[in-house]
Design a protein around this motif. Structure first.
Motif, short mmCIF file in Angstrom:
data_model
loop_
_atom_site.label_atom_id
_atom_site.label_comp_id
_atom_site.label_asym_id
_atom_site.label_seq_id
_atom_site.Cartn_x
_atom_site.Cartn_y
_atom_site.Cartn_z
N ILE A 47 -0.49 66.54 23.40
CA ILE A 47 -1.06 65.58 22.43
C ILE A 47 -2.50 65.95 22.10
N GLU A 48 -3.27 66.29 23.13
CA GLU A 48 -4.66 66.69 22.92
C GLU A 48 -4.75 67.89 21.99
N PHE A 49 -3.84 68.84 22.17
CA PHE A 49 -3.85 70.03 21.33
C PHE A 49 -3.71 69.66 19.86
N TYR A 50 -2.72 68.82 19.55
CA TYR A 50 -2.48 68.50 18.15
C TYR A 50 -3.61 67.67 17.54
N ILE A 51 -4.23 66.84 18.33
CA ILE A 51 -5.39 66.08 17.83
C ILE A 51 -6.55 67.04 17.55
N GLU A 52 -6.74 68.00 18.46
CA GLU A 52 -7.83 68.96 18.30
C GLU A 52 -7.66 69.80 17.03
N VAL A 53 -6.42 70.16 16.71
CA VAL A 53 -6.18 71.01 15.53
C VAL A 53 -5.88 70.18 14.29
N ASN A 54 -6.11 68.86 14.36
CA ASN A 54 -5.95 67.96 13.22
C ASN A 54 -4.53 67.95 12.66
N ASP A 55 -3.56 68.03 13.55
CA ASP A 55 -2.15 67.98 13.11
C ASP A 55 -1.60 66.60 13.48
N SER A 56 -1.77 65.65 12.57
CA SER A 56 -1.41 64.27 12.85
C SER A 56 0.09 64.10 13.06
N GLU A 57 0.89 64.81 12.27
CA GLU A 57 2.34 64.64 12.35
C GLU A 57 2.88 65.07 13.72
N TYR A 58 2.45 66.25 14.18
CA TYR A 58 2.93 66.72 15.49
C TYR A 58 2.33 65.91 16.63
N ALA A 59 1.10 65.43 16.45
CA ALA A 59 0.49 64.57 17.46
C ALA A 59 1.33 63.30 17.62
N LYS A 60 1.78 62.75 16.50
CA LYS A 60 2.61 61.54 16.52
C LYS A 60 3.94 61.80 17.24
N ARG A 61 4.56 62.94 16.91
CA ARG A 61 5.87 63.26 17.51
C ARG A 61 5.72 63.48 19.03
N ALA A 62 4.64 64.16 19.41
CA ALA A 62 4.40 64.41 20.84
C ALA A 62 4.14 63.10 21.58
N LEU A 63 3.38 62.22 20.94
CA LEU A 63 3.04 60.94 21.55
C LEU A 63 4.30 60.07 21.72
N GLU A 64 5.13 60.02 20.70
CA GLU A 64 6.36 59.21 20.78
C GLU A 64 7.30 59.76 21.86
N TYR A 65 7.36 61.09 21.96
CA TYR A 65 8.19 61.71 22.99
C TYR A 65 7.67 61.36 24.38
N ALA A 66 6.34 61.42 24.51
CA ALA A 66 5.71 61.11 25.80
C ALA A 66 5.94 59.66 26.19
N GLU A 67 5.84 58.75 25.24
CA GLU A 67 6.01 57.33 25.53
C GLU A 67 7.45 56.99 25.92
N LYS A 68 8.41 57.74 25.40
CA LYS A 68 9.80 57.53 25.80
C LYS A 68 10.03 58.00 27.24
N LEU A 69 9.42 59.16 27.57
CA LEU A 69 9.60 59.71 28.91
C LEU A 69 8.81 58.93 29.96
N HIS A 70 7.60 58.50 29.60
CA HIS A 70 6.70 57.87 30.58
C HIS A 70 6.08 56.61 29.96
N PRO A 71 6.88 55.57 29.76
CA PRO A 71 6.42 54.37 29.04
C PRO A 71 5.28 53.63 29.70
N ASP A 72 5.12 53.78 31.02
CA ASP A 72 4.07 53.02 31.71
C ASP A 72 2.88 53.87 32.12
N ASN A 73 2.86 55.13 31.69
CA ASN A 73 1.80 56.04 32.12
C ASN A 73 0.48 55.69 31.44
N LEU A 74 -0.56 55.47 32.25
CA LEU A 74 -1.86 55.06 31.73
C LEU A 74 -2.49 56.13 30.86
#
Length: 459
Positions: free
Chosen positions: A35-62
């Motif tokens: 997620i950090e990578f995509y934010i750093e390179v200003n790729d909003s679409e891939y950042a969103k996809r990575a974030l949604e994938y992460a939230e499905k795998l680890h919904p309670d991760n701080l």
């Protein structure tokens, strides 16, 4: 940014998974990195996809929840970010990443004092990112126009990490904003004492010495840059400028020529070399340099203009006209190019063409009196009196209430047998400025008799 950052196997595997519509397990740390990578390179679409994938795998991760805030700030969604910040406050207020993202939130809300307080709390928790956090504090102080406080923060960041270019250049910028070149020079000297191979510090020191007109000190600084990095085009160029200022034109040329072996875009270098040859009164060598310049970069209008100027000095006005026209084609808003073109045309007695250029010159810069005067003068020279009258009345006199214009106007009226209007214009001219009468009579002899007639009339 580190080259490895862009050649990240983790990122490649993740994108391959998405492209193939596969499912793979990633631990939370890897997903945070993605997620950090995509934010750093200003790729909003891939950042969103990575974030949604992460939230499905680890919904309670701080950490992933904090990355959600980061993503929302990245997309300027402050209201949504605020809700998650409040939601996590009790459980995350001592987490470094949470403090940093909340500080960033308040900075974006233009409440810099609150942002600074949070950054300072973060400094107490983690000293591994001291330079990054201090740079953030410095930026917030700049947002409040507290440049001296920003300077302290940036210096703390640089002391923690002397190789942090952002801290270094921010310090230089602060000194520039408070217009304190002398203290900046002292800062650079101190930095160089601790970091003698700092190319950036030596270069900035040379630039400051140049600005202070301490050219020998500047040359010494640029020589250190060249010793550290023999291929530094910037150091060679600025050293040449220093030598130029000292009148050492030949040495300046030699310095610039040293860059030609490795400069992939040498057009501006050849341009400067040509100008230096002109100062050495070597027009043929200057011409050669300029021609190489336009071969390297045909779009460099200044080179065409310089060639035109050189042909003017050689009294070859036809060639001068050709080259200045090429310069105008490349920059048709440059007032000086039009002025030079008009001069070359008038030298060749090409009045009609000069009139066209004068019209354009006035269109570009209507508040210059001499342009209007020359325009009317040229129209008069080719006998276009009616047009001259129209230009004076509809244009020139609206901008300038000058005696010269009334002298020109009276002459045009007399030449078109409009004597009454000519008398009125001439009377105005004499009332405005009689001291220039003799000069006007040299240009418009018809006025001699008319002035005598006016003087003989009873008041």
């Amino acid at each position: 940014m580190d080259e490895d950052f862009f050649n990240n196997e983790l990122i490649e595997n993740f994108e391959q998974m998405l492209d193939n519509r596969e499912y793979r397990y990633y631990d939370s740390e890897d997903l945070v990195e993605i997620i950090e990578f995509y934010i750093e390179v200003n790729d909003s679409e891939y950042a969103k996809r990575a974030l949604e994938y992460a939230e499905k795998l680890h919904p309670d991760n701080l950490d992933i929840k904090i990355k959600r805030i980061d993503y929302l700030l990245f997309n300027n969604k402050l209201k949504e970010a605020s809700l998650i910040i409040q939601e996590l406050k009790e459980i995350a207020s001592k987490e470094i990443d949470y403090l940093l993202v909340e500080a960033r939130f308040w900075g974006m809300k233009n409440i810099p004092k609150k942002a600074i307080r949070l950054y300072e709390e973060a400094l107490k928790i983690d000293d591994e990112e001291t330079d990054f956090i201090c740079n953030c504090i410095g930026n917030e102080y700049l947002n409040m126009d507290e440049v001296h406080s920003a300077l302290i923060a940036f210096k703390k960041a640089l002391k923690f990490n002397p190789e942090n270019d952002y801290s270094f250049y921010s310090i230089v910028q602060c000194y520039e904003e408070i217009n304190d070149e002398r203290d900046c020079i002292e800062f650079l000297k101190d930095h160089i004492e601790d970091n003698p191979y700092s190319e950036a510090a030596w270069l900035q020191l040379g630039l400051l010495y140049n600005h202070q007109k301490e050219y020998n000190e500047a040359i010494n600084s640029f020589d250190y840059v060249i010793a550290i990095n023999p291929n530094s085009i910037s150091a060679h160029t600025h050293k040449a400028n220093s030598l130029d200022a000292l009148g050492e034109f030949s040495n300046a040329i030699t310095t610039l020529e040293e860059t030609l072996e490795y400069d992939t875009s040498p057009a501006t270098t050849y341009l400067k070399i040509g100008e230096l040859y002109e100062k050495l009164d070597k027009p043929q060598k200057a011409l050669k340099a300029y021609h190489i310049c336009i071969k390297e970069d045909p779009q460099l209008d200044k080179a065409w203009a310089n060639i035109a100027s050189l042909y003017d000095k050689l009294t070859n006005f036809e060639e001068a006209e050709y080259y200045i026209n090429r310069a105008i084609e490349l920059d048709d808003k440059n007032v000086n190019y039009y002025k030079n073109s008009i001069y070359y045309l008038l030298k060749q007695m090409k009045f009609e063409e000069a009139v066209n250029k004068l019209e354009k010159l006035i269109e570009l810069d209507p508040l210059v009196f001499n342009s209007w005067y020359a325009y009317i003068e040229t129209l008069t020279a080719i006998g276009e009196y009616e047009q001259a009258i129209a230009i004076i009345i509809s244009g020139a006199l609206k901008n300038f209430n000058r005696a010269e214009l009334f002298y020109q106007l009276s002459n045009a009226y007399y030449e078109t047998n409009q004597d009454q209007l000519g008398d009125e214009a001439l009377t105005n001219a004499l009332l405005l400025d009689r001291s220039i009468k003799d000069d006007m009579l040299d240009s418009y002899p018809i006025l001699q008799e008319k002035i005598i007639n006016l003087n003989q009339r009873p008041l």
